[in-house]
Design a protein around this motif. Structure first.
Motif, mmCIF file in Angstrom:
data_model
loop_
_atom_site.group_PDB
_atom_site.id
_atom_site.type_symbol
_atom_site.label_atom_id
_atom_site.label_comp_id
_atom_site.label_asym_id
_atom_site.label_seq_id
_atom_site.Cartn_x
_atom_site.Cartn_y
_atom_site.Cartn_z
ATOM 1 N N THR A 32 -0.086 -17.562 -9.752
ATOM 2 C CA THR A 32 -0.005 -17.561 -8.292
ATOM 3 C C THR A 32 -0.618 -16.291 -7.714
ATOM 4 O O THR A 32 -1.298 -16.337 -6.684
ATOM 5 C CB THR A 32 1.455 -17.728 -7.831
ATOM 6 N N MET A 33 -0.406 -15.169 -8.377
ATOM 7 C CA MET A 33 -1.018 -13.917 -7.911
ATOM 8 C C MET A 33 -2.539 -14.011 -7.965
ATOM 9 O O MET A 33 -3.231 -13.547 -7.052
ATOM 10 C CB MET A 33 -0.509 -12.745 -8.739
ATOM 11 N N GLY A 34 -3.063 -14.619 -9.026
ATOM 12 C CA GLY A 34 -4.516 -14.814 -9.129
ATOM 13 C C GLY A 34 -5.041 -15.756 -8.058
ATOM 14 O O GLY A 34 -6.088 -15.508 -7.442
ATOM 15 N N VAL A 35 -4.324 -16.846 -7.829
ATOM 16 C CA VAL A 35 -4.717 -17.797 -6.792
ATOM 17 C C VAL A 35 -4.698 -17.120 -5.426
ATOM 18 O O VAL A 35 -5.590 -17.345 -4.595
ATOM 19 C CB VAL A 35 -3.790 -19.038 -6.817
ATOM 20 N N ALA A 36 -3.697 -16.284 -5.187
ATOM 21 C CA ALA A 36 -3.626 -15.564 -3.915
ATOM 22 C C ALA A 36 -4.862 -14.700 -3.712
ATOM 23 O O ALA A 36 -5.410 -14.630 -2.603
ATOM 24 C CB ALA A 36 -2.354 -14.714 -3.865
ATOM 25 N N ARG A 37 -5.320 -14.058 -4.763
ATOM 26 C CA ARG A 37 -6.535 -13.234 -4.673
ATOM 27 C C ARG A 37 -7.764 -14.102 -4.437
ATOM 28 O O ARG A 37 -8.645 -13.765 -3.663
ATOM 29 C CB ARG A 37 -6.721 -12.438 -5.960
ATOM 30 N N ASP A 38 -7.827 -15.231 -5.142
ATOM 31 C CA ASP A 38 -8.987 -16.122 -5.016
ATOM 32 C C ASP A 38 -9.068 -16.757 -3.632
ATOM 33 O O ASP A 38 -10.162 -16.917 -3.085
ATOM 34 C CB ASP A 38 -8.927 -17.238 -6.062
ATOM 35 N N LEU A 39 -7.937 -17.151 -3.076
ATOM 36 C CA LEU A 39 -7.930 -17.887 -1.812
ATOM 37 C C LEU A 39 -7.710 -17.016 -0.588
ATOM 38 O O LEU A 39 -7.899 -17.471 0.540
ATOM 39 C CB LEU A 39 -6.871 -18.995 -1.858
ATOM 40 N N GLY A 40 -7.322 -15.764 -0.792
ATOM 41 C CA GLY A 40 -7.102 -14.852 0.330
ATOM 42 C C GLY A 40 -8.279 -14.753 1.279
ATOM 43 O O GLY A 40 -8.082 -14.803 2.505
ATOM 44 N N PRO A 41 -9.512 -14.635 0.774
ATOM 45 C CA PRO A 41 -10.648 -14.549 1.689
ATOM 46 C C PRO A 41 -10.802 -15.777 2.594
ATOM 47 O O PRO A 41 -11.445 -15.711 3.630
ATOM 48 C CB PRO A 41 -11.854 -14.414 0.747
ATOM 49 N N ALA A 95 5.202 -16.709 10.534
ATOM 50 C CA ALA A 95 5.905 -15.441 10.313
ATOM 51 C C ALA A 95 5.553 -14.828 8.961
ATOM 52 O O ALA A 95 5.706 -13.619 8.775
ATOM 53 C CB ALA A 95 7.416 -15.645 10.412
ATOM 54 N N ALA A 96 5.081 -15.634 8.021
ATOM 55 C CA ALA A 96 4.733 -15.138 6.684
ATOM 56 C C ALA A 96 3.223 -15.116 6.467
ATOM 57 O O ALA A 96 2.759 -15.130 5.324
ATOM 58 C CB ALA A 96 5.404 -16.015 5.623
ATOM 59 N N SER A 97 2.464 -15.030 7.526
ATOM 60 C CA SER A 97 1.004 -15.102 7.401
ATOM 61 C C SER A 97 0.387 -13.949 6.618
ATOM 62 O O SER A 97 -0.743 -14.057 6.151
ATOM 63 C CB SER A 97 0.360 -15.184 8.792
ATOM 64 N N TYR A 98 1.129 -12.865 6.432
ATOM 65 C CA TYR A 98 0.617 -11.717 5.672
ATOM 66 C C TYR A 98 1.301 -11.602 4.313
ATOM 67 O O TYR A 98 1.174 -10.608 3.626
ATOM 68 C CB TYR A 98 0.803 -10.434 6.491
ATOM 69 N N VAL A 99 2.033 -12.637 3.911
ATOM 70 C CA VAL A 99 2.721 -12.656 2.624
ATOM 71 C C VAL A 99 1.926 -13.540 1.679
ATOM 72 O O VAL A 99 1.786 -14.748 1.916
ATOM 73 C CB VAL A 99 4.167 -13.194 2.761
ATOM 74 N N THR A 100 1.399 -12.953 0.616
ATOM 75 C CA THR A 100 0.679 -13.739 -0.383
ATOM 76 C C THR A 100 0.768 -13.051 -1.734
ATOM 77 O O THR A 100 0.899 -11.828 -1.820
ATOM 78 C CB THR A 100 -0.788 -13.993 0.032
ATOM 79 N N GLY A 101 0.774 -13.851 -2.788
ATOM 80 C CA GLY A 101 0.907 -13.306 -4.133
ATOM 81 C C GLY A 101 2.306 -12.790 -4.414
ATOM 82 O O GLY A 101 2.513 -12.002 -5.326
ATOM 83 N N ALA A 102 3.281 -13.252 -3.646
ATOM 84 C CA ALA A 102 4.651 -12.743 -3.748
ATOM 85 C C ALA A 102 5.559 -13.723 -4.480
ATOM 86 O O ALA A 102 5.311 -14.919 -4.518
ATOM 87 C CB ALA A 102 5.210 -12.477 -2.355
ATOM 88 N N VAL A 103 6.618 -13.166 -5.039
ATOM 89 C CA VAL A 103 7.686 -13.958 -5.643
ATOM 90 C C VAL A 103 8.927 -13.727 -4.795
ATOM 91 O O VAL A 103 9.429 -12.611 -4.729
ATOM 92 C CB VAL A 103 7.942 -13.571 -7.115
ATOM 93 N N LEU A 104 9.397 -14.768 -4.128
ATOM 94 C CA LEU A 104 10.595 -14.677 -3.321
ATOM 95 C C LEU A 104 11.773 -15.122 -4.171
ATOM 96 O O LEU A 104 11.876 -16.290 -4.546
ATOM 97 C CB LEU A 104 10.455 -15.553 -2.072
#
Length: 112
Positions: A32-41, A95-104
């Motif tokens: 998920t952290m890798g996907v967050a990096r790949d899709l963040g842009p 509200a979570a638009s700046y949350v990515t690559g996180a484990v809640l």
């Protein structure tokens, strides 16, 4: 530029007989952290909700084991599916638009 390795402790505590289970959970978190990096842009977020011991759904263990599991939680109770749904709804909201690559961690204080 490569990032330094994570210094965070693992979020899943190992127990005898759970090596495969723990490995897959860790794999999902890192994927998920890798996907967050790949899709963040593309302004797409990717996160994990780590749910704990829940009421309903699965067959509960024997009463003695269940009591031991619940007593290991900071909140001293099982979770409700609507509590996990609320965590997911938050991550899907603006509200979570700046949350990515996180484990809640929504597990009643399993690791606390």
């Amino acid at each position: 530029m490569p990032r330094p390795p994570s210094t965070h402790p693992p979020s899943r505590v190992g127990a005898p007989g759970l090596a495969d289970y723990s490995a897959t959970k860790s794999g999902i978190e890192r994927y998920t952290m890798g996907v967050a990096r790949d899709l963040g842009p593309r302004n797409i977020t990717a996160n994990v909700v780590e749910a704990g011991l829940m009421e309903g759904g699965m067959q509960p263990p024997d009463p003695e084991t269940l009591k031991a599991l619940v007593s290991s939680l900071s909140l001293q109770r099982m979770g409700h599916p609507d509590e996990i749904a609320a965590a997911i709804a938050f991550l899907a909201s603006p509200a979570a638009s700046y949350v990515t690559g996180a484990v809640l961690d929504a597990h009643g204080g399993y690791n606390a």
